[in-house]
Design a protein around this motif. Structure first.
Motif, PDB file in Angstrom:
ATOM      1  N   LYS A 126       0.896  -0.880   0.056  1.00 54.90           N
ATOM      2  CA  LYS A 126      -0.210   0.053  -0.102  1.00 54.90           C
ATOM      3  C   LYS A 126       0.516   0.954   0.067  1.00 54.90           C
ATOM      4  O   LYS A 126       0.398   2.416  -0.826  1.00 54.90           O
ATOM      5  CB  LYS A 126      -0.545  -0.033   1.032  1.00 54.90           C
ATOM      6  N   GLN A 127       2.166   1.391   1.063  1.00 56.49           N
ATOM      7  CA  GLN A 127       3.031   2.703   0.655  1.00 56.49           C
ATOM      8  C   GLN A 127       4.183   2.270   0.218  1.00 56.49           C
ATOM      9  O   GLN A 127       5.370   2.658   0.609  1.00 56.49           O
ATOM     10  CB  GLN A 127       3.277   2.373   2.550  1.00 56.49           C
ATOM     11  N   LYS A 128       4.121   1.535  -0.831  1.00 58.14           N
ATOM     12  CA  LYS A 128       4.846   1.760  -2.305  1.00 58.14           C
ATOM     13  C   LYS A 128       5.563   2.315  -2.668  1.00 58.14           C
ATOM     14  O   LYS A 128       7.173   2.724  -2.402  1.00 58.14           O
ATOM     15  CB  LYS A 128       5.263   0.427  -2.980  1.00 58.14           C
ATOM     16  N   LYS A 129       4.878   3.616  -3.181  1.00 55.99           N
ATOM     17  CA  LYS A 129       5.172   5.113  -3.393  1.00 55.99           C
ATOM     18  C   LYS A 129       5.819   5.578  -2.386  1.00 55.99           C
ATOM     19  O   LYS A 129       6.546   5.723  -2.104  1.00 55.99           O
ATOM     20  CB  LYS A 129       3.808   5.850  -4.409  1.00 55.99           C
ATOM     21  N   ASP A 130       5.555   5.167  -1.436  1.00 56.94           N
ATOM     22  CA  ASP A 130       5.596   6.588  -0.172  1.00 56.94           C
ATOM     23  C   ASP A 130       7.363   5.750   0.434  1.00 56.94           C
ATOM     24  O   ASP A 130       7.774   6.434   0.847  1.00 56.94           O
ATOM     25  CB  ASP A 130       4.807   7.033   0.804  1.00 56.94           C
ATOM     26  N   LEU A 131       7.281   4.940   0.519  1.00 58.47           N
ATOM     27  CA  LEU A 131       8.400   4.207   0.473  1.00 58.47           C
ATOM     28  C   LEU A 131       9.846   3.689  -0.645  1.00 58.47           C
ATOM     29  O   LEU A 131      10.104   2.657  -0.574  1.00 58.47           O
ATOM     30  CB  LEU A 131       8.412   2.803   1.608  1.00 58.47           C
ATOM     31  N   ASP A 132       9.363   4.715  -1.828  1.00 59.71           N
ATOM     32  CA  ASP A 132      11.087   4.558  -2.589  1.00 59.71           C
ATOM     33  C   ASP A 132      11.792   4.421  -2.756  1.00 59.71           C
ATOM     34  O   ASP A 132      12.532   5.199  -1.743  1.00 59.71           O
ATOM     35  CB  ASP A 132      10.627   5.582  -4.022  1.00 59.71           C
ATOM     36  N   LEU A 177       4.041  -8.709  -6.241  1.00 63.16           N
ATOM     37  CA  LEU A 177       3.996  -7.218  -5.794  1.00 63.16           C
ATOM     38  C   LEU A 177       5.303  -6.429  -6.262  1.00 63.16           C
ATOM     39  O   LEU A 177       5.283  -4.916  -6.250  1.00 63.16           O
ATOM     40  CB  LEU A 177       3.312  -7.614  -4.674  1.00 63.16           C
ATOM     41  N   ASN A 178       6.154  -6.557  -6.470  1.00 63.59           N
ATOM     42  CA  ASN A 178       7.038  -6.055  -7.224  1.00 63.59           C
ATOM     43  C   ASN A 178       7.617  -5.606  -5.855  1.00 63.59           C
ATOM     44  O   ASN A 178       7.899  -4.141  -6.496  1.00 63.59           O
ATOM     45  CB  ASN A 178       7.557  -5.495  -8.311  1.00 63.59           C
ATOM     46  N   LEU A 179       8.089  -5.906  -4.558  1.00 62.31           N
ATOM     47  CA  LEU A 179       8.777  -5.369  -3.487  1.00 62.31           C
ATOM     48  C   LEU A 179       9.741  -5.146  -2.941  1.00 62.31           C
ATOM     49  O   LEU A 179      10.342  -6.032  -3.493  1.00 62.31           O
ATOM     50  CB  LEU A 179       7.472  -6.019  -2.572  1.00 62.31           C
ATOM     51  N   ASN A 180      10.267  -4.892  -2.991  1.00 60.27           N
ATOM     52  CA  ASN A 180      11.849  -4.899  -2.294  1.00 60.27           C
ATOM     53  C   ASN A 180      11.784  -5.294  -0.887  1.00 60.27           C
ATOM     54  O   ASN A 180      12.842  -3.879   0.242  1.00 60.27           O
ATOM     55  CB  ASN A 180      12.515  -3.323  -1.746  1.00 60.27           C
ATOM     56  N   VAL A 181      12.218  -6.080  -1.382  1.00 62.17           N
ATOM     57  CA  VAL A 181      12.066  -7.167  -0.378  1.00 62.17           C
ATOM     58  C   VAL A 181      12.891  -8.556  -0.290  1.00 62.17           C
ATOM     59  O   VAL A 181      12.910  -9.045  -1.412  1.00 62.17           O
ATOM     60  CB  VAL A 181      10.950  -7.945   0.272  1.00 62.17           C
ATOM     61  N   ASN A 182      14.164  -9.093   0.079  1.00 62.39           N
ATOM     62  CA  ASN A 182      14.881  -9.751   0.678  1.00 62.39           C
ATOM     63  C   ASN A 182      14.813 -10.545   1.116  1.00 62.39           C
ATOM     64  O   ASN A 182      15.618 -10.264   2.558  1.00 62.39           O
ATOM     65  CB  ASN A 182      16.551  -8.878   0.453  1.00 62.39           C
ATOM     66  N   PHE A 225       2.943   4.315   9.463  1.00 62.66           N
ATOM     67  CA  PHE A 225       4.339   3.515   9.409  1.00 62.66           C
ATOM     68  C   PHE A 225       5.102   3.941   8.661  1.00 62.66           C
ATOM     69  O   PHE A 225       6.139   3.598   9.035  1.00 62.66           O
ATOM     70  CB  PHE A 225       3.108   2.399   8.728  1.00 62.66           C
ATOM     71  N   VAL A 226       4.329   4.969   7.260  1.00 62.45           N
ATOM     72  CA  VAL A 226       5.956   5.296   6.896  1.00 62.45           C
ATOM     73  C   VAL A 226       6.769   6.328   7.761  1.00 62.45           C
ATOM     74  O   VAL A 226       7.812   6.661   7.452  1.00 62.45           O
ATOM     75  CB  VAL A 226       4.943   5.952   5.649  1.00 62.45           C
ATOM     76  N   ALA A 227       6.093   7.493   8.609  1.00 58.38           N
ATOM     77  CA  ALA A 227       6.630   8.201   8.983  1.00 58.38           C
ATOM     78  C   ALA A 227       7.326   7.762  10.333  1.00 58.38           C
ATOM     79  O   ALA A 227       8.620   8.248  10.184  1.00 58.38           O
ATOM     80  CB  ALA A 227       5.089   9.042   9.465  1.00 58.38           C
ATOM     81  N   LYS A 228       7.329   7.033  10.839  1.00 57.93           N
ATOM     82  CA  LYS A 228       7.828   6.142  11.680  1.00 57.93           C
ATOM     83  C   LYS A 228       9.202   5.445  10.918  1.00 57.93           C
ATOM     84  O   LYS A 228       9.985   5.540  11.681  1.00 57.93           O
ATOM     85  CB  LYS A 228       7.266   4.878  12.545  1.00 57.93           C
ATOM     86  N   VAL A 229       8.986   4.848  10.496  1.00 59.21           N
ATOM     87  CA  VAL A 229      10.223   4.149   9.197  1.00 59.21           C
ATOM     88  C   VAL A 229      11.015   5.622   8.897  1.00 59.21           C
ATOM     89  O   VAL A 229      12.203   5.599   9.198  1.00 59.21           O
ATOM     90  CB  VAL A 229       9.637   3.588   8.409  1.00 59.21           C
ATOM     91  N   LYS A 230      10.332   6.344   8.478  1.00 62.71           N
ATOM     92  CA  LYS A 230      11.194   7.646   7.823  1.00 62.71           C
ATOM     93  C   LYS A 230      12.129   8.667   8.881  1.00 62.71           C
ATOM     94  O   LYS A 230      12.901   8.944   9.219  1.00 62.71           O
ATOM     95  CB  LYS A 230      10.468   8.552   6.573  1.00 62.71           C
ATOM     96  N   GLU A 231      11.261   8.459  10.131  1.00 66.68           N
ATOM     97  CA  GLU A 231      11.925   9.396  11.576  1.00 66.68           C
ATOM     98  C   GLU A 231      13.324   8.207  12.214  1.00 66.68           C
ATOM     99  O   GLU A 231      14.074   8.571  12.191  1.00 66.68           O
ATOM    100  CB  GLU A 231      10.770   9.302  12.434  1.00 66.68           C
ATOM    101  N   ALA A 232      12.892   6.767  11.624  1.00 68.55           N
ATOM    102  CA  ALA A 232      14.110   5.838  12.527  1.00 68.55           C
ATOM    103  C   ALA A 232      15.623   6.154  11.288  1.00 68.55           C
ATOM    104  O   ALA A 232      16.163   5.761  11.890  1.00 68.55           O
ATOM    105  CB  ALA A 232      13.243   4.316  13.052  1.00 68.55           C
TER     106      ALA A 232
END
Length: 797
Positions: free
Chosen positions: A576-582, A605-610, A677-684
């Motif tokens: 859902k937040q793929k664009k915001d977590l580019d 889903l073409n997610l950036n997950v390893n 969730f996106v805001a907390k990830v960027k803050e970290a």
């Protein structure tokens, strides 16, 4: 007129007849004899009085001597118990009295001790017998001279008056000092008593003491018979103690409590008014309706002389503490998993056993499941298998000692288990309680009590053990709701969990509010982290102080790769937040049954997950990450989250009851929405985590977790109790006075559960693994057990 004087009396005319003279002589002789007897009797009485007076004089002399000596040596006083008397004590009035009295007493002593002060030998009573004789003769004769008679009477009265005056003077002189002495003593007594009473009256301590005595020792007129229970009280008792049965019917505990409170409110208000009017405290001042009702029923039963010693379905053969194999108490920890399966129910009970045994105050046994070779291949990672329990025990001990840094002295035992692919968990086979010997059956800690007892067909835990504590690890209802017909299954599992926990546990600890609200339960985090993670955190803090770079990597997630472990929530957030977590990359570590599906979904889903294979969280390859992502809402208390915080990392987790314990840590960032969730990830990503304080590190340690466990499970009280542990938390007064309906209901539930789990058809219908009622031949061989038919023979014809 001729007057002729009377002729003088001649001697011949004074002669009386012989009969009258004889009568007078006899009367006078009789009176003389009687008077002599009276006089001799009076002499004897006076001598007796003299002897008694002499003895009293000697005794008074000695007592007065002692009194004067003691008064001169140690002056006495009666203290007044008041604050003013303590600060400014008044001069003892008795000393002044003794000083005033002492000269008078000395004079009195010299007076009655002198030779001049003595009793008269005897009173001399002089009576004119001739006068009496003349009076008698004159009474008999007709011509006795009246003038002589009056004279004789005056002489007799004068003699008697003088004798009486002398007697009164003598005894009055003798008793006057004694009267003075007694009056002085009486004044002293009255004065001292008045001072004592005044001091007691003004003493706050004495007033409190009197009130205590008044509450304990009531007036017999006030003591009345205990009134019998009325209809509302009987109904309230029935409703309250039937709450387990009502809970099974879907009537919540809150509704039952409200009914009980409404039934008891009328009598409670009446008792409170009566206690306030009497000015005394009462137990009705408590707000606990349950305790009030129990004490009320107990008082009624005690008034009837009833005594209760046990309940239905109770095991009279339960071991007393004094009958255990040695002086130490025994703690048996029973869990549902074992290493090398890196799951919470395998790791946390192992650490708990080590730290309970570290104090050396009690013997500890860890009971873990043993799997056959085929099940080991399905469960244990990296194709690790064991050919014998001894080999697995060696692996467990070496893994533990490497992490805790000391050798833990506890015993490891195994019970037979089977892996259920449908439930993805290990199910016990046979009676698990059988693998703790009766001599060591003292305290049991059931890790996941509902799991252990779903299909338990054997001895009741609370019958075999003195104290049973359950620790809830898993939110089974959350997992079941994700399955097909999950809501219906969750409904039945919820009531079954209530059933088995109530029947088999004395106390239940829930790690967080995310779990089901079970009977006899309380919320407390009793888990800690591996000491190795705290050492890593200290190392990171030291590097920051030196200005070195501590974290070189971004974010990661670690957990068993099944959808219910947070992978579904993680995939949804990233999608859902793929664009915001580019440009945001996430590394995922884990193995599990759903690994293939999870990886394919992320790839689609073409997610950036390893995706990487699972590994130990303390591995060196994971120490460089700065952010731990954990979106799971099915966890009860995620061990990986606590480990990441201990290593000094940021943790981004959902705003969920399972994470309540971690909110106090500044590096824990919780979110409620995907945007949050996106805001907390960027803050970290933009900041550096703060080093942990010593208090925060200690709260994450196993020492703190063990301390919390001992307190909230009441294990510290049980271990310090020299007698047998009580089955319930009720007071001894209530338990010895009345049967507890809760215990009766619990025993009935346990008996019904035993009957149902004994039927193989019913077991299979409810989802039990086939063949788990008894262990099989392979498990007998591996664990060196007798076959079930030999261990538990069935006799019949």
């Amino acid at each position: 007129m001729n007057f002729k004087p009377p002729e003088p009396r001649s001697a011949s005319k004074t002669v009386r007849p012989s009969g009258s003279i004889v009568t007078a002589e006899k009367a006078f002789s009789f009176i003389s004899k009687g008077w002599r007897e009276v006089r001799s009797s009076a002499d004897a009485d006076l001598q007796l009085l003299k002897n008694r007076a002499n003895s009293f004089k000697n005794l008074a002399d000695k007592e007065l001597e002692n009194f004067l000596n003691s008064a001169s040596r140690t002056p006495f006083s009666v203290p007044t118990i008041t604050a003013s008397a303590t600060l400014n004590p008044p001069p003892p009035a008795e000393i002044d009295f003794v000083k005033k009295l002492q000269p008078k007493l000395s004079e009195f002593r010299r007076a009655y001790s002198s030779p001049d002060f003595k009793f008269y030998s005897k009173p001399h009573i002089k009576i004119n017998l001739s006068a009496i004789k003349n009076a008698i003769v004159a009474e008999v004769g007709e011509e006795e001279d009246e003038e002589d008679e009056r004279e004789s009477l005056r002489k007799w009265r004068g003699v008697r008056f003088k004798e009486k005056e002398r007697e009164e003077g003598q005894f009055g002189e003798f008793w006057e000092p004694i009267k003075t002495f007694k009056s002085r003593l009486r004044e002293l007594e009255h004065k001292s008593s008045a001072e004592i009473l005044e001091g007691i009256k003004n003493s706050e301590f004495v007033e409190k003491f009197k009130s205590s005595l008044k509450s304990i020792c009531k007036d017999p007129h006030e003591s009345k018979e205990v009134p019998p229970l009325d209809v509302p009280e009987l109904l309230a008792c029935l409703v309250r103690q039937s709450s387990p049965f009502l809970d099974q019917l879907g009537i919540g505990r809150g509704i039952s409590d409200k009914i009980v409170e409404s039934l008891c409110s009328k009598r409670k208000n009446h008792l409170m008014l009566r206690s306030l009017s009497d000015g005394e405290s009462s137990i009705v001042e408590s707000d606990n309706i349950t305790d009030e009702l129990d004490l009320r029923v107990a008082s009624v039963l005690q008034s009837t002389g009833h005594h209760y010693d046990g309940g239905f379905w109770s095991d009279i053969g339960k071991n007393d503490v004094s009958e255990l194999s040695d002086k130490k108490r025994h703690v048996a920890i029973v869990t549902t998993a074992s290493l090398p399966w890196m799951t919470g129910t395998a790791v946390n009970p192992l650490f708990r056993a080590a730290y309970l045994a570290k104090s050396a105050k009690q013997n500890v046994t860890l009971l873990v499941p043993w799997l056959c070779q085929s099940d080991q291949e399905l469960v244990y990672p990296n194709n690790i298998t064991f050919s014998s329990p001894e080999e697995q025990e060696s692996y467990i001990r070496s893994w533990l000692e490497e992490r805790i840094g000391f050798k833990a002295d506890f015993k490891i035992s195994f019970y037979p288990g089977k892996f259920s692919k449908a439930r993805r968990s290990i199910m016990p086979a046979g009676d698990t309680s059988h693998f703790i010997s009766s001599k060591d059956a003292d305290i049991a800690i059931l890790e996941e009590p509902e799991h252990l007892n779903w299909y338990h067909h054997g001895k009741r835990w609370t019958d075999k053990f003195n104290h049973v504590v359950g620790i809830v690890h898993t939110n089974y209802l959350e997992y079941i709701k994700r399955e097909r017909n999950g809501a219906l299954q969750a409904f039945f599992v919820k009531h079954i969990n209530n059933w088995v926990v109530r029947a088999y546990c004395h106390k239940v600890l829930r790690l967080s509010a995310a779990t089901q609200d079970l009977p006899k339960s309380i919320i407390c985090n009793v888990h800690g982290v591996n000491p190795k993670f705290i050492e890593i955190g200290e190392k990171v803090a030291a590097e920051k102080e030196r200005g070195e770079q501590t974290f070189s990597k971004g974010a990661y997630f670690l957990g068993k790769m099944v959808w219910a472990k947070g992978y579904k929530e993680l995939i949804d957030l990233l999608a859902k937040q793929k664009k915001d977590l580019d440009g945001f990359n996430l590394d995922v570590y884990g193995n599990g049954e759903d690994a293939h599906d999870v990886q394919n979904t992320a790839k689609r889903l073409n997610l950036n997950v390893n995706f990487m294979k699972g590994r130990d969280h303390a591995d060196d390859s994971l120490q460089g990450y700065k952010i731990f992502i954990n979106p799971s809402v099915s966890d009860v208390l995620c061990t990986a989250t606590a480990e990441a915080l201990a290593m000094g990392k940021f943790v981004v987790c959902s705003d969920h009851p399972s994470n309540d314990f971690f909110r106090a840590f500044p590096n824990c960032l919780t979110y409620k929405t995907p945007e949050d969730f996106v805001a907390k990830v960027k803050e970290a990503m933009a900041n550096e985590p703060l080093p942990l304080t010593p208090e925060q590190r200690y709260s994450l340690s196993w020492e703190a977790a063990t301390q919390r466990f001992m307190e909230y499970s009441e294990l510290d009280k049980v271990l310090n109790n020299p007698g047998r542990s009580s089955r319930s938390n009720n007071s001894l007064t209530k338990s010895s006075s009345m049967p507890n309906l809760n215990e009766v209901v619990d025993g009935g539930l346990a008996f019904a559960h035993y009957c149902l789990t004994g039927n193989e058809f019913l077991r299979l219908c409810t989802g039990a693994t086939p063949g788990t009622r008894e262990y099989d031949n392979q498990q007998c061989k591996d664990l060196h057990l007798l076959p079930p038919q030999v261990e538990n023979p069935i006799y019949g014809w």
